[in-house]
Design a protein around this motif. Structure first.
Motif, PDB file in Angstrom:
ATOM      1  N   ASP A 391     -22.698  -6.679 -27.329  1.00  0.00           N
ATOM      2  CA  ASP A 391     -22.845  -7.827 -26.424  1.00  0.00           C
ATOM      3  C   ASP A 391     -21.576  -8.662 -26.352  1.00  0.00           C
ATOM      4  O   ASP A 391     -21.180  -9.136 -25.275  1.00  0.00           O
ATOM      5  N   VAL A 392     -20.914  -8.866 -27.490  1.00  0.00           N
ATOM      6  CA  VAL A 392     -19.734  -9.725 -27.543  1.00  0.00           C
ATOM      7  C   VAL A 392     -18.634  -9.202 -26.617  1.00  0.00           C
ATOM      8  O   VAL A 392     -17.962  -9.988 -25.932  1.00  0.00           O
ATOM      9  N   PHE A 393     -18.429  -7.885 -26.606  1.00  0.00           N
ATOM     10  CA  PHE A 393     -17.423  -7.305 -25.716  1.00  0.00           C
ATOM     11  C   PHE A 393     -17.718  -7.712 -24.263  1.00  0.00           C
ATOM     12  O   PHE A 393     -16.784  -8.074 -23.516  1.00  0.00           O
ATOM     13  N   PHE A 394     -18.972  -7.677 -23.875  1.00  0.00           N
ATOM     14  CA  PHE A 394     -19.317  -7.951 -22.472  1.00  0.00           C
ATOM     15  C   PHE A 394     -19.407  -9.447 -22.175  1.00  0.00           C
ATOM     16  O   PHE A 394     -19.212  -9.852 -21.036  1.00  0.00           O
ATOM     17  N   TYR A 395     -19.675 -10.265 -23.202  1.00  0.00           N
ATOM     18  CA  TYR A 395     -19.544 -11.708 -23.007  1.00  0.00           C
ATOM     19  C   TYR A 395     -18.097 -12.027 -22.631  1.00  0.00           C
ATOM     20  O   TYR A 395     -17.813 -12.761 -21.667  1.00  0.00           O
ATOM     21  N   ASP A 396     -17.180 -11.470 -23.422  1.00  0.00           N
ATOM     22  CA  ASP A 396     -15.763 -11.731 -23.222  1.00  0.00           C
ATOM     23  C   ASP A 396     -15.284 -11.177 -21.877  1.00  0.00           C
ATOM     24  O   ASP A 396     -14.533 -11.838 -21.148  1.00  0.00           O
ATOM     25  N   LEU A 397     -15.745  -9.960 -21.545  1.00  0.00           N
ATOM     26  CA  LEU A 397     -15.338  -9.345 -20.281  1.00  0.00           C
ATOM     27  C   LEU A 397     -15.867 -10.139 -19.094  1.00  0.00           C
ATOM     28  O   LEU A 397     -15.126 -10.374 -18.116  1.00  0.00           O
ATOM     29  N   ALA A 398     -17.116 -10.578 -19.146  1.00  0.00           N
ATOM     30  CA  ALA A 398     -17.692 -11.357 -18.055  1.00  0.00           C
ATOM     31  C   ALA A 398     -16.940 -12.671 -17.876  1.00  0.00           C
ATOM     32  O   ALA A 398     -16.689 -13.119 -16.745  1.00  0.00           O
ATOM     33  N   ASN A 399     -16.564 -13.271 -18.985  1.00  0.00           N
ATOM     34  CA  ASN A 399     -15.809 -14.532 -18.922  1.00  0.00           C
ATOM     35  C   ASN A 399     -14.447 -14.320 -18.266  1.00  0.00           C
ATOM     36  O   ASN A 399     -13.994 -15.150 -17.466  1.00  0.00           O
ATOM     37  N   LYS A 400     -13.799 -13.218 -18.588  1.00  0.00           N
ATOM     38  CA  LYS A 400     -12.499 -12.922 -17.992  1.00  0.00           C
ATOM     39  C   LYS A 400     -12.620 -12.598 -16.491  1.00  0.00           C
ATOM     40  O   LYS A 400     -11.745 -12.963 -15.703  1.00  0.00           O
ATOM     41  N   LEU A 401     -13.690 -11.886 -16.137  1.00  0.00           N
ATOM     42  CA  LEU A 401     -13.895 -11.544 -14.720  1.00  0.00           C
ATOM     43  C   LEU A 401     -14.241 -12.770 -13.884  1.00  0.00           C
ATOM     44  O   LEU A 401     -13.748 -12.943 -12.770  1.00  0.00           O
ATOM     45  N   GLY A 402     -15.117 -13.612 -14.415  1.00  0.00           N
ATOM     46  CA  GLY A 402     -15.642 -14.725 -13.625  1.00  0.00           C
ATOM     47  C   GLY A 402     -16.812 -14.247 -12.779  1.00  0.00           C
ATOM     48  O   GLY A 402     -16.923 -13.058 -12.456  1.00  0.00           O
ATOM     49  N   ILE A 403     -17.667 -15.140 -12.403  1.00  0.00           N
ATOM     50  CA  ILE A 403     -18.895 -14.751 -11.708  1.00  0.00           C
ATOM     51  C   ILE A 403     -18.619 -14.159 -10.333  1.00  0.00           C
ATOM     52  O   ILE A 403     -19.348 -13.262  -9.878  1.00  0.00           O
ATOM     53  N   ASP A 404     -17.574 -14.595  -9.647  1.00  0.00           N
ATOM     54  CA  ASP A 404     -17.300 -14.087  -8.297  1.00  0.00           C
ATOM     55  C   ASP A 404     -16.946 -12.602  -8.324  1.00  0.00           C
ATOM     56  O   ASP A 404     -17.508 -11.798  -7.565  1.00  0.00           O
TER      57      ASP A 404
END
Length: 626
Positions: A391-404
């Motif tokens: 989960d942590v990997f994807f928390y970090d990845l989602a944060n870097k991507l941004g919701i848009d």
């Protein structure tokens, strides 16, 4: 003086006779004129009736004993891909009443009830339907009479205007199986009469209400014919002449595999959930199961109060087609698509590493976003993160991507939109964004919501079908099919015509290696020592790539330190999910499964998926044996 009086009297008598004669002749003349006029009018009327309007009144006269009535066509049958019957017709008999031939309808209905042919429910239904029929139509009173009832009526028929008529009764030989695909037919409502062609549906009593029966109603129905029916003074049919034969509805062959359907239904028996299997090469649906299921035969002639109440009061909502209408958080099954978004957007590479201590924190934010593994996964790259579902990997990845960017990339896989499968009632799901939240929640978007979207939680909601379609696109490296159920049609001449498939959509690919890395991560989820679905590889006769998922139904607040399943209400427990495709090289099928409130995806959903896939590959093996 006396003689003069006598003379006057005689003269008066003569004058009276003349007056009377004159009056008589005058009256006779008027009478003759009146008679002449009446005779003339009568002759004119007779001429008008017999000569001028002869054909018109002849038709009117014949209509008193001869009526032109529609011939309802036999409904087309429905088969699975292997020719197994899913829906067919059986000759049955119904009791009918013709209004213009029945002097006292109320009395006749009561007599029929006293004789045991109908009951109060039949009478109530008849009175509700009578307004939809003309006086010369045969109005059904009761359907599907048994042989004893038919024989009893024919032997002792004393009811003028009441008859026994044959018709084709729709039956579903597999009972509950595949009900959410096939659907069912039921009596035509006033709303239905406004939808369908009035001329072609004149005399039609049943139409498709759900599923394939509704989606392809026009194909299944066929074309009405015409017949002349001659009745005697008692309203009994004495002669029938077919003017135009009815054209039978088309038979439909679905892409569904009945064996796989039944296996999936058995595996989900007693559970709420859904299984969808898609042919990776063309988008055909092989399995589309939603449980619990119910019997479509209940609806054909009108569902009983007992069965209706059973369906309406059940908390499990059997009539909900969870495969296309149920909305669920996808949980970790969304991670391959999120990983692909990060790779394609250049936010990460296949060697990028993230350290997982068991939680993730945003800068200057106190809240911790926990990983499912309390001790953490250590340093993981994109393949490891999919394999171990970090989960942590994807928390970090989602944060870097941004919701848009996250939204735009997930949109490519058809999340948040209907797949346009060919059965009615599909739910588009929810793919959240800043705009979506502003419109629907009237609130701004928060960074923490981006993080949980990256692991398939929060506002995002998908159907099992959407998950299966997206997994198919992963297996195909970007080919997004519109899923279909109709495979072939067959007209009365026995010629089978393949159903036309819509063209697929190619998801834009910047680097094909990105797709290979994601697929490799899904392979390792099955075969690697730390793979979340590693227990599936034991005894596999085919190669498999997959992704497990466990989706929270509610969020734990700060006072709850640990998720203890046994202490939770059953409907608050996590959903179990699994998606996958096989074989890994040259994929043939993709699967998505959701079991509501079952708990862990790797232990509850994945083994069920394995058994469904086994059916497919065992059949493939048997078909290739000499």
């Amino acid at each position: 003086m006396a003689s003069r009086s006598v003379l006057i009297i005689k003269m008066q008598s003569i004058n009276n006779v003349q007056f009377e004669n004159k009056t008589l002749f005058s009256r006779l003349r008027l009478a003759l004129i009146f008679i002449f006029l009446l005779t003339t009018l009568l002759i004119i009327r007779i001429y008008n009736l017999q000569i001028v309007n002869h054909q018109y009144y002849l038709k009117k006269s014949l209509d008193n004993q001869i009526r032109t009535m529609p011939i309802t066509p036999s409904r087309g049958k429905i088969f699975d891909r292997n020719g197994n019957v899913l829906a067919t017709n059986k000759l049955a008999f119904r009791l009918t009443l013709t209004q213009e031939k029945t002097k006292n309808i109320t009395k006749t209905l009561q007599q029929l009830k006293q004789s045991g042919f109908i009951n109060d429910k039949d009478i109530k239904s008849f009175n509700q339907n009578i307004k939809h029929y003309q006086k010369f139509h045969s109005i059904p009173i009761r359907y599907n009479l048994n042989e004893i009832q038919v024989a009893k009526f024919l032997i002792s028929n004393i009811f003028i205007g009441v008859n026994i008529e044959p018709y084709f009764h729709r039956i579903y030989p597999n009972q509950n199986s595949s009900v959410h695909v096939i659907g069912y037919v039921s009596r035509m409502s006033k709303k239905d009469q406004l939808i369908y062609d009035k001329k072609n549906y004149l005399g039609t009593l049943f139409v498709g209400k759900t599923g394939i029966e509704k989606q392809y109603e026009i194909l299944l129905h066929g074309t009405n014919g015409l017949q002349q029916i001659e009745r005697n003074v008692n309203g009994r049919v004495i002669h029938t002449k077919i003017i135009k034969p009815a054209i039978t509805g088309k038979n439909l062959y679905l892409s569904i595999d009945l064996d796989m359907q039944k296996k999936a239904e058995t595996l989900l028996k007693g559970k709420r959930g859904s299984i969808v299997v898609i042919d990776v090469k063309n988008g055909e649906i092989l399995t589309l199961v939603s449980t619990p299921i119910y019997n479509p035969n209940w609806f054909v002639n009108g569902i009983s109060h007992t069965n209706y109440n059973q369906l309406q009061t059940s908390k499990n909502i059997p009539q909900l087609n969870r495969a296309i209408q149920g909305l669920y958080p996808p949980g970790s099954t969304i991670k391959p698509m999120v990983a692909l978004a990060g790779l394609e957007e250049g936010v990460i590479t296949n060697i990028s590493s993230t350290f997982c201590p068991g939680y993730y924190k945003l800068p200057n934010v106190k809240r911790k976003f926990n990983d499912w593994k309390k001790t953490g996964h250590g340093h993981v790259n994109v393949k490891d993160s999919i394999t171990q579902s970090c989960d942590v990997f994807f928390y970090d990845l989602a944060n870097k991507l941004g919701i848009d960017k996250l939204h735009n990339n997930l949109d490519l896989f058809n999340f948040g939109r209907k797949t346009n499968i060919d059965i009615p009632g599909e739910n588009p799901g929810i793919l959240p964004s800043k705009v979506w939240k502003k419109i629907n929640k009237h609130k701004p978007w928060y960074r923490g919501e981006t993080l949980i979207t990256g692991i398939g939680q929060g506002f995002i909601a998908v159907t099992p079908l959407q998950l299966a379609v997206a997994t198919t696109a992963i297996a195909n490296k970007g080919i997004l099919f519109q899923p279909t159920l109709l495979k072939n049609t067959q007209a009365s001449d026995d010629i089978i015509i393949e159903s036309k498939k819509d063209s697929h959509i190619q998801i834009p690919i910047k680097n094909i290696q990105n797709w290979e890395d994601v697929i490799d991560g899904m392979k390792q989820a099955i075969y690697a020592p730390k793979g979340t679905a590693r227990k599936l590889n034991k005894g596999l006769t085919y190669t498999l790539a997959g992704k497990t998922g466990t989706a929270q139904v509610f969020s734990l607040d700060n006072t709850i330190k640990q998720y203890i399943e046994a202490k939770l209400d059953e409907r608050l427990r996590d959903h179990a999910l699994f998606t996958g495709f096989a074989p890994t090289e040259n994929p043939e099928i993709a699967i998505a499964i959701i079991v509501e409130n079952a708990g862990n995806g790797s232990s509850k959903a994945a083994p069920i998926a394995r058994q469904v896939l086994d059916v497919y590959f065992n059949k493939q093996l048997n078909n290739t044996l000499p």
